[in-house]
Write a protein that holds these residues in place. Structure first.
Motif, PDB file in Angstrom:
ATOM      1  N   MET A   1      -2.659   4.748   1.530  1.00  0.00           N
ATOM      2  CA  MET A   1      -2.780   4.785   0.084  1.00  0.00           C
ATOM      3  C   MET A   1      -2.201   3.511  -0.534  1.00  0.00           C
ATOM      4  O   MET A   1      -2.783   2.923  -1.446  1.00  0.00           O
ATOM      5  N   ARG A   2      -1.066   3.061  -0.015  1.00  0.00           N
ATOM      6  CA  ARG A   2      -0.468   1.828  -0.518  1.00  0.00           C
ATOM      7  C   ARG A   2      -1.351   0.621  -0.213  1.00  0.00           C
ATOM      8  O   ARG A   2      -1.518  -0.270  -1.054  1.00  0.00           O
ATOM      9  N   GLN A   3      -1.931   0.595   0.987  1.00  0.00           N
ATOM     10  CA  GLN A   3      -2.783  -0.526   1.371  1.00  0.00           C
ATOM     11  C   GLN A   3      -3.975  -0.673   0.432  1.00  0.00           C
ATOM     12  O   GLN A   3      -4.356  -1.789   0.064  1.00  0.00           O
ATOM     13  N   VAL A   4      -4.564   0.444   0.047  1.00  0.00           N
ATOM     14  CA  VAL A   4      -5.725   0.399  -0.845  1.00  0.00           C
ATOM     15  C   VAL A   4      -5.299   0.188  -2.295  1.00  0.00           C
ATOM     16  O   VAL A   4      -5.796  -0.714  -2.981  1.00  0.00           O
ATOM     17  N   ASN A   5      -4.368   1.003  -2.785  1.00  0.00           N
ATOM     18  CA  ASN A   5      -4.041   1.024  -4.208  1.00  0.00           C
ATOM     19  C   ASN A   5      -3.202  -0.160  -4.660  1.00  0.00           C
ATOM     20  O   ASN A   5      -3.263  -0.550  -5.835  1.00  0.00           O
TER      21      ASN A   5
END
Length: 258
Positions: A111-115
């Motif tokens: 989620m952090r990688q995308v957002n």
């Protein structure tokens, strides 16, 4: 003076939901549009066909925004097709519900990688041409979760969206001297395939009524509600508006942070 017909827009996560409405709205305004997607090629290509059928200019490009090299390649493809990107809409995002009791480190990392990382990758990929042209519009789609709502289970998702909001302010500071604006639209609860889920119509109506009741306007949002706000920030006429986070949420009243 810049016009909409001069604009080249890249909308990440543009195949469905909010991103689809944003891409369509920018195309209707006259911009050339790249519809970015990761998995739903069919949805992206159908949107491109619709835009072209209505006289617009559009392409679909697959890329994972968490992959820096893939993002660079996508931006190069857009430039080859239409010219340098002048409007970037960072809409791609994922969410996972979680609490302290069922925290999942792997899901949070993705989620952090995308957002968060995805927003950094795309901004870095377009900023050189924007700086050279002394013009650019960057709009980050965050969430009212990042402002602090009481909806249960979204603490870690909210943390990634709060990160995007802080980056909005900092990137606006870095890029402002080059004529580039950076703003964020923070949607409330919006009706999409994702939020509707796989439940029946009666269950959805009940949920929409419950969440809609938390807002001053008494309803949940539609994708076009968000697209309208993005078009405002993306407009050539919005050149002296930057570092803003605009909540488009019908006046939600269940904030815990302020």
């Amino acid at each position: 003076m810049a016009t909409w017909r001069d604009q080249v827009a890249l909308v990440t996560g543009g195949a469905r939901g909010i991103g689809r409405s944003i891409a369509r709205r920018l195309a209707n305004e006259g911009a050339s549009v790249c519809v970015n997607y990761l998995a739903r090629a069919d949805a992206a290509e159908s949107l491109v066909s619709d835009i072209r059928a209505n006289g617009g200019r559009a392409i679909a490009v697959a890329a994972d925004v968490a992959d820096d090299a893939a993002v660079e390649g996508m931006v190069d493809r857009v430039a080859a097709a239409f010219g340098p990107v002048t409007i970037l809409v960072n809409n791609a995002g994922i969410s996972h519900k979680g609490t302290l009791d069922n925290y999942d480190a792997d899901k949070l990392e993705r989620m952090r990688q995308v957002n968060v990382d995805g927003l950094i990758h795309t901004t870095r990929a377009v900023m050189t041409d924007m700086r050279r042209q002394k013009y650019g519009r960057i709009v980050n789609i965050t969430s009212i979760a990042g402002l602090g709502t009481a909806l249960p289970g979204n603490a870690f998702y909210a943390a990634t969206k709060a990160g995007g909001q802080i980056l909005t302010l900092r990137f606006a500071m870095e890029l402002g001297p080059f004529g580039i604006t950076v703003n964020a639209v923070a949607p409330g609860f919006v009706q999409t395939d994702l939020t509707r889920g796989s439940g029946n119509e009666a269950a959805w109506k009940e949920r929409a009524q419950q969440i809609g009741a938390l807002s001053m306007m008494g309803r949940v949002g539609e994708p076009d509600d968000i697209a309208n706000a993005v078009a405002f920030f993306a407009s050539p006429d919005s050149g002296w508006i930057t570092a803003q986070v605009l909540a488009v949420d019908g006046g939600r009243m269940d904030y815990i942070g302020h």
